[in-house]
Design a protein around this motif. Structure first.
Motif, short mmCIF file in Angstrom:
data_model
loop_
_atom_site.label_atom_id
_atom_site.label_comp_id
_atom_site.label_asym_id
_atom_site.label_seq_id
_atom_site.Cartn_x
_atom_site.Cartn_y
_atom_site.Cartn_z
N THR A 70 0.75 -1.64 -0.20
CA THR A 70 0.07 0.17 -0.02
C THR A 70 0.83 1.20 0.19
O THR A 70 0.77 1.96 -1.12
CB THR A 70 -0.90 0.39 1.25
N THR A 73 2.44 1.47 -3.44
CA THR A 73 1.50 2.01 -4.44
C THR A 73 1.19 2.98 -4.27
O THR A 73 1.52 4.81 -5.25
CB THR A 73 0.15 1.51 -4.41
N ASP A 248 -3.48 2.83 -12.90
CA ASP A 248 -3.03 1.53 -13.29
C ASP A 248 -3.27 1.24 -11.85
O ASP A 248 -3.01 0.15 -11.84
CB ASP A 248 -2.19 1.19 -13.89
N VAL A 249 -2.71 1.67 -11.04
CA VAL A 249 -1.96 1.64 -9.49
C VAL A 249 -2.62 1.55 -8.87
O VAL A 249 -2.45 1.46 -7.39
CB VAL A 249 -0.76 2.34 -9.22
N ASP A 250 -4.00 3.05 -8.96
CA ASP A 250 -4.57 3.51 -8.09
C ASP A 250 -5.53 2.42 -6.83
O ASP A 250 -5.73 1.57 -7.63
CB ASP A 250 -5.69 4.43 -8.78
N LEU A 251 -5.68 2.68 -6.27
CA LEU A 251 -6.23 2.02 -4.87
C LEU A 251 -7.71 2.26 -4.91
O LEU A 251 -8.40 1.79 -4.84
CB LEU A 251 -5.21 1.91 -4.16
N HIS A 263 -12.71 -1.05 -9.78
CA HIS A 263 -11.34 0.07 -9.84
C HIS A 263 -12.24 1.51 -10.48
O HIS A 263 -12.32 1.35 -11.47
CB HIS A 263 -10.10 -0.48 -11.02
N ILE A 394 -0.82 -5.41 -10.90
CA ILE A 394 -1.41 -4.40 -10.25
C ILE A 394 -2.71 -4.06 -10.70
O ILE A 394 -3.05 -4.18 -11.42
CB ILE A 394 -0.33 -3.13 -10.66
N PRO A 395 -3.19 -3.04 -9.40
CA PRO A 395 -2.77 -2.88 -8.42
C PRO A 395 -3.17 -3.94 -7.27
O PRO A 395 -3.02 -5.43 -7.49
CB PRO A 395 -4.08 -2.41 -7.99
N SER A 406 -6.99 -3.37 -1.21
CA SER A 406 -6.57 -3.23 -1.99
C SER A 406 -7.15 -5.18 -1.89
O SER A 406 -6.46 -5.86 -2.20
CB SER A 406 -5.32 -3.72 -2.45
#
Length: 528
Positions: A70, A73, A248-251, A263, A394-395, A406
């Motif tokens: 986390t 990220t 792409d990596v956003d939680l 997402h 990812i995430p 996540s």
């Protein structure tokens, strides 16, 4: 609650506020290993519950723990947002220089034209202008000459019954995903003149929350009249677009009712209208101006696919995408199903033959996985992962009862390429988070050298000129692979090579010949 226990509402949702994301706030959030705080107590966190009445309220109670994934990220997101503008300009300069050199016959040709004052300047948006990815892989022809019987034997039925003559349906969808990174004129030229198919339209769609046209896609048919196949290809993560990478990596997640958690960034890219209440975010109908000045991707694509089905009544639809485009390709049919009682959504969904994605990030939780796999029963869903492709991991899958920030997981089985010539059907790719310093990272670097050897020797002498790689590509593998090895495996070129060369092992062959897979194959027979 008074006793200190957490309350978990099934409709809880979470948004990471990018404008409040700072290194100072991130450090404070994870400075104490046993700290347990509601997510909304942090400056960058906004959390809420969405009651069935359609109003927001309640207190969001997920807590942040000192898990490695986390904070990694959040730090990654912050760095990407910091470099967004210089990265964009770097991309513009690099693309201009590459096109300038190419258009003038190479470096020596450019020098000569400078001396003779006859320099040709590239014009962005023309059929001759290429993105960086097109310079990494300039192939535009389909793999019609290569027999899958020699390479990808278990998928032979898909080519014979669900393909288009000698065209490999895997190659067609991956090539469509690859050229989706190019401009409209380039794509139209490739589809019409190289593939001898019919280009329908290129879409540059509006993201309400980024306040920009951040989502691109295009549609084509195998024939202009009485088409058998319609392909929708979403553009993926652009190399010099930091907002794409941070998405792409956003939680951030939103609870989407029976679809589970989804997402939020990918939903925004598809045309989400309200970031807190899913029903308001994707109403069944949204007025589309003609011509649409700010088109929402889901609605314009749904409408045009419905119109195409009226003109091509026997046609089947395949949705595809690489990277972020693969995520959009997965969510698109789920929203169609959510609206299936509307005429156009139901018609498009009933004609959907399959979804094929390459290097796709995770898009939803276990509930979405179950929903999507049920939705795709009798249809084709294939998710390709090449080696240690970081984007497909990812995430991060970092969900547990203590750290519920996540909840993402992949849907269905994946075809995992552990090399250009080998593939396996797995539930999940090895090293699902690619952050294990003891096993994953050393294997990534070893794989970089293996691919470099193949690029230098094996492909050039064994597979023909179309697989030969020049000095620029070798340099890309050498430098990029060692600076950012997980990203080096995300290249569309490697996915094209894999779809054309890979063989499946015996166990994977048996899995693909299972009853479920045969149902998918039988459905694809209807394409021809």
């Amino acid at each position: 609650m008074d006793n200190g226990e957490e309350v978990h509402d099934e409709r809880e949702s979470m948004i990471i506020r990018r404008d409040q994301l700072s290194f100072k706030n991130i450090f404070r959030s994870f400075s104490f290993p046993r700290q347990r705080q509601p997510f909304s107590d942090h400056a960058f966190g906004y959390s809420f519950t969405a009651p069935k009445s359609g109003t927001t309220g309640g207190r969001y109670c997920r807590s942040i723990r000192s898990h490695f994934c986390t904070p990694l990220t959040l730090i990654t997101m912050k760095i990407l947002l910091q470099v967004a503008t210089p990265l964009k300009w770097l991309g513009l300069v690099v693309e201009f220089l590459l096109n300038l050199i190419s258009l003038n016959g190479g470096i020596l040709g450019l020098i000569w034209r400078l001396m003779t004052v006859r320099v040709k300047f590239p014009r962005r948006g023309t059929a001759e202008f290429r993105s960086v990815l097109a310079f990494v892989d300039d192939r535009v022809e389909l793999d019609g000459k290569r027999s899958l019987n020699n390479y990808f034997t278990p998928l032979m039925e898909l080519k014979d019954h669900g393909g288009l003559g000698d065209i490999n349906i895997f190659d067609l969808t991956m090539m469509a995903a690859k050229i989706s990174y190019e401009n409209a004129e380039y794509i139209e030229n490739v589809v019409n003149n190289h593939w001898k198919m019919h280009f329908v339209r290129f879409y540059d769609c509006w993201n309400k929350f980024l306040e920009s046209n951040g989502t691109q896609a295009f549609i084509f048919c195998d024939k202009k009249e009485d088409a058998d196949l319609i392909v929708l290809a979403f553009r993926g993560t652009e190399p010099f677009n930091a907002y794409d990478w941070s998405t792409d990596v956003d939680l951030s997640v939103i609870h989407a009712g029976k679809l589970g958690y989804l997402h939020l960034g990918f939903l925004k890219a598809l045309g989400l209208q309200h970031e807190e209440i899913f029903d308001l975010g994707f109403p069944k109908h949204l007025k589309i101006d003609k011509p649409a000045k700010k088109p929402a991707a889901y609605y314009v694509l749904r409408a045009d696919l419905s119109d195409l089905l009226t003109a091509h009544r026997k046609a089947k639809i395949i949705v595809t995408g690489h990277s972020l485009g693969g995520a959009l390709a997965t969510i698109f049919p789920a929203i169609l199903s959510f609206h299936r009682d509307t005429g156009c959504a139901g018609a498009v969904l009933s004609s959907l033959a399959g979804v094929m994605t390459y290097g796709q990030p995770r898009v939803g939780d276990e509930t979405f996985k179950a929903y999507f796999e049920s939705l795709m029963q009798g249809k084709l869903y294939v998710r390709m992962v090449y080696r240690f492709d970081l984007v497909s991991r990812i995430p991060f899958d970092d969900y547990d009862e203590d750290n519920r920030l996540s909840p993402f997981t992949h849907c269905g089985k994946c075809i995992f390429y552990n090399g250009w010539y080998h593939a396996k059907v797995l539930e999940e790719a090895p090293e699902p988070n690619s952050i294990d310093l003891v096993t994953a990272v050393p294997r990534m670097y070893l794989s970089v050298w293996t691919d470099l050897f193949n690029a230098l020797f094996a492909l050039r002498f064994n597979e023909g000129r179309e697989f030969e790689e020049g000095p620029w590509l070798i340099l890309f593998r050498l430098l990029g692979g060692h600076v950012f090895p997980g990203g080096a495996f995300h290249s569309p070129r490697d996915y094209v090579n894999a779809t054309r060369l890979a063989k499946l092992d015996q166990r994977s062959s048996a899995l693909l010949r299972s009853s479920k897979t045969m149902a998918e194959i039988n459905l694809l027979k209807e394409i021809n």
